[in-house]
Enzyme design. Structure first.
Site, PDB file in Angstrom:
ATOM      1  N   GLY A 151       0.826  -1.193   0.000  1.00 37.83           N
ATOM      2  CA  GLY A 151       0.000   0.000   0.000  1.00 37.83           C
ATOM      3  C   GLY A 151       0.861   1.244   0.000  1.00 37.83           C
ATOM      4  CG  PHE A 152       0.334   6.149  -0.530  1.00 39.96           C
ATOM      5  CD1 PHE A 152       1.553   6.439  -1.125  1.00 39.96           C
ATOM      6  CD2 PHE A 152      -0.428   7.190  -0.043  1.00 39.96           C
ATOM      7  CE1 PHE A 152       2.002   7.748  -1.216  1.00 39.96           C
ATOM      8  CE2 PHE A 152       0.013   8.497  -0.134  1.00 39.96           C
ATOM      9  CZ  PHE A 152       1.228   8.776  -0.714  1.00 39.96           C
ATOM     10  CB  ILE A 153       1.108   4.505   4.513  1.00 36.61           C
ATOM     11  CG1 ILE A 153       0.280   5.750   4.172  1.00 36.61           C
ATOM     12  CG2 ILE A 153       1.910   4.747   5.794  1.00 36.61           C
ATOM     13  CD1 ILE A 153      -0.835   6.044   5.151  1.00 36.61           C
ATOM     14  CE1 TYR A 195     -10.583   3.560   6.332  1.00 32.80           C
ATOM     15  CE2 TYR A 195     -10.996   5.898   6.033  1.00 32.80           C
ATOM     16  CZ  TYR A 195     -10.122   4.855   6.269  1.00 32.80           C
ATOM     17  OH  TYR A 195      -8.785   5.112   6.434  1.00 32.80           O
ATOM     18  CE  LYS A 255      -8.205   1.670   9.202  1.00 35.80           C
ATOM     19  NZ  LYS A 255      -7.082   0.726   9.463  1.00 35.80           N
TER      20      LYS A 255
END
Length: 328
Positions: free
Chosen positions: A11-13, A157, A161
């Site tokens: 993923g991006f991070i 979402y 979380k």
């Protein structure tokens, strides 16, 4: 040498966290299922930047699959002690969660539980969880502080979380696991997620496509550069004990219309903007209070918005041949 499990490693991070851990001499056990929530070419590109580096290993695992996570745990159990797990595996994004909340529940809630249980079984004492600024609602006083009420999430979402954060506290309370929850604020940068506004704007303006903005463009976002966020994750691996929730943001909200003007200058092309009705799950402003990150992590962002946006535009130019085809 420390050994760290990083989920969502493509993923991006996750890619940036792995890159920085390896540069610091850590061994990284990377996990990702390479799903098609967005164009897999981005994930393949990020993985290619990591493969072959000393200390890097990769396993393709869906964290929402309990048996797959158990098998993964058995495969690494005899390889020596693991110092920490960083859970960056997630279905992210507000709008996608409205249309398919089940996928978000499977990864963000069940997947997080599977990883917490893996830590308990393998004796991994430290757990860092990626959470989101989307937990803060329309009525949250700005700048958003970690002790603000987050009991009324506006999207599945955010709700997923919130559930992951709560389960992390349960495992801390019951099993003594050190859990650090990091609430990220609108992360951007090279090879970012194509559903995020800045990636889309750079692509659309570069290719002469219409720029669609949900709302009137006066909404503000606390855009945070990916390298700064990754540095915060690394700090959380060593600086915090117990259970803590910490914001990672820029503390400098940017008006969306101003971001578009800046991209126009960097790309050298004028944008054709069409404004649409704001999505009901979006908030007008995000703004991080990062005083806790400064105090507990010794962290603060180092990259100003114009410089970070320039890095994103430059990455797009270098990879335009295929990046222009990515669905946004």
């Amino acid at each position: 040498m420390s050994t760290i499990v990083v989920t969502g490693a493509c993923g991006f991070i996750g890619w940036k966290v792995c890159e920085k851990l390896l540069a610091n001499g850590a061994a990284v056990i990377a996990v990702d299922d390479l799903n098609d929530a967005y164009d897999v070419r981005l994930k393949d590109w990020r993985l290619a930047q990591l493969r072959g580096r000393p200390g890097f290993s990769f396993s393709r695992v869906d964290v929402g699959d309990r048996e797959a996570v158990k098998s993964f745990g058995q495969s690494v159990e005899g390889a020596g002690p693991i110092d920490a797990a960083v859970n960056l595996a997630a279905r992210a994004g507000v709008r996608g969660s409205v249309t398919d909340p089940w996928a978000y529940l499977a990864t963000n809630v069940t997947g997080n539980l599977n990883l917490l249980e893996l830590c308990r079984e393998l004796g991994i004492s430290r757990f860092v969880l990626a959470s989101t600024s989307s937990l803060y609602g329309e009525d949250t006083p700005a700048p958003f502080s970690e002790d603000a009420d987050t009991s009324r999430p506006l999207s599945p979402y955010a709700a997923s979380k919130k559930a992951a954060e709560a389960m992390g506290y349960s495992y801390h309370s019951l099993h003594g696991l050190d859990v650090t929850v990091l609430r990220f604020f609108t992360v951007y940068g090279p090879a970012g997620r194509p559903d995020m506004s800045l990636f889309r704007f750079v692509q659309w303006i570069s290719e002469g496509r219409e720029v669609v903005v949900f709302g009137d463009g006066t909404q503000q976002r606390d855009f945070t550069y990916v390298d700064d966020v990754a540095n915060g994750v690394l700090a959380a691996l060593t600086a915090v004990q117990g259970y803590e929730i910490i914001n990672l943001g820029s503390d400098r909200p940017i008006v969306l219309n101003d971001a578009i003007r800046l991209i126009e200058g960097l790309v050298g092309r004028e944008a054709s903007v069409r404004y649409q009705e704001r999505h009901p799950a979006d908030v007008e402003v995000t703004w991080a209070d990062i005083s806790k990150a400064r105090r507990l992590l010794g962290w603060q962002p180092e990259t100003d918005f114009a410089s970070g946006l320039g890095e994103l535009v430059e990455w797009y130019r270098r990879n335009r041949e295929w990046a222009r085809e990515i669905a946004t």
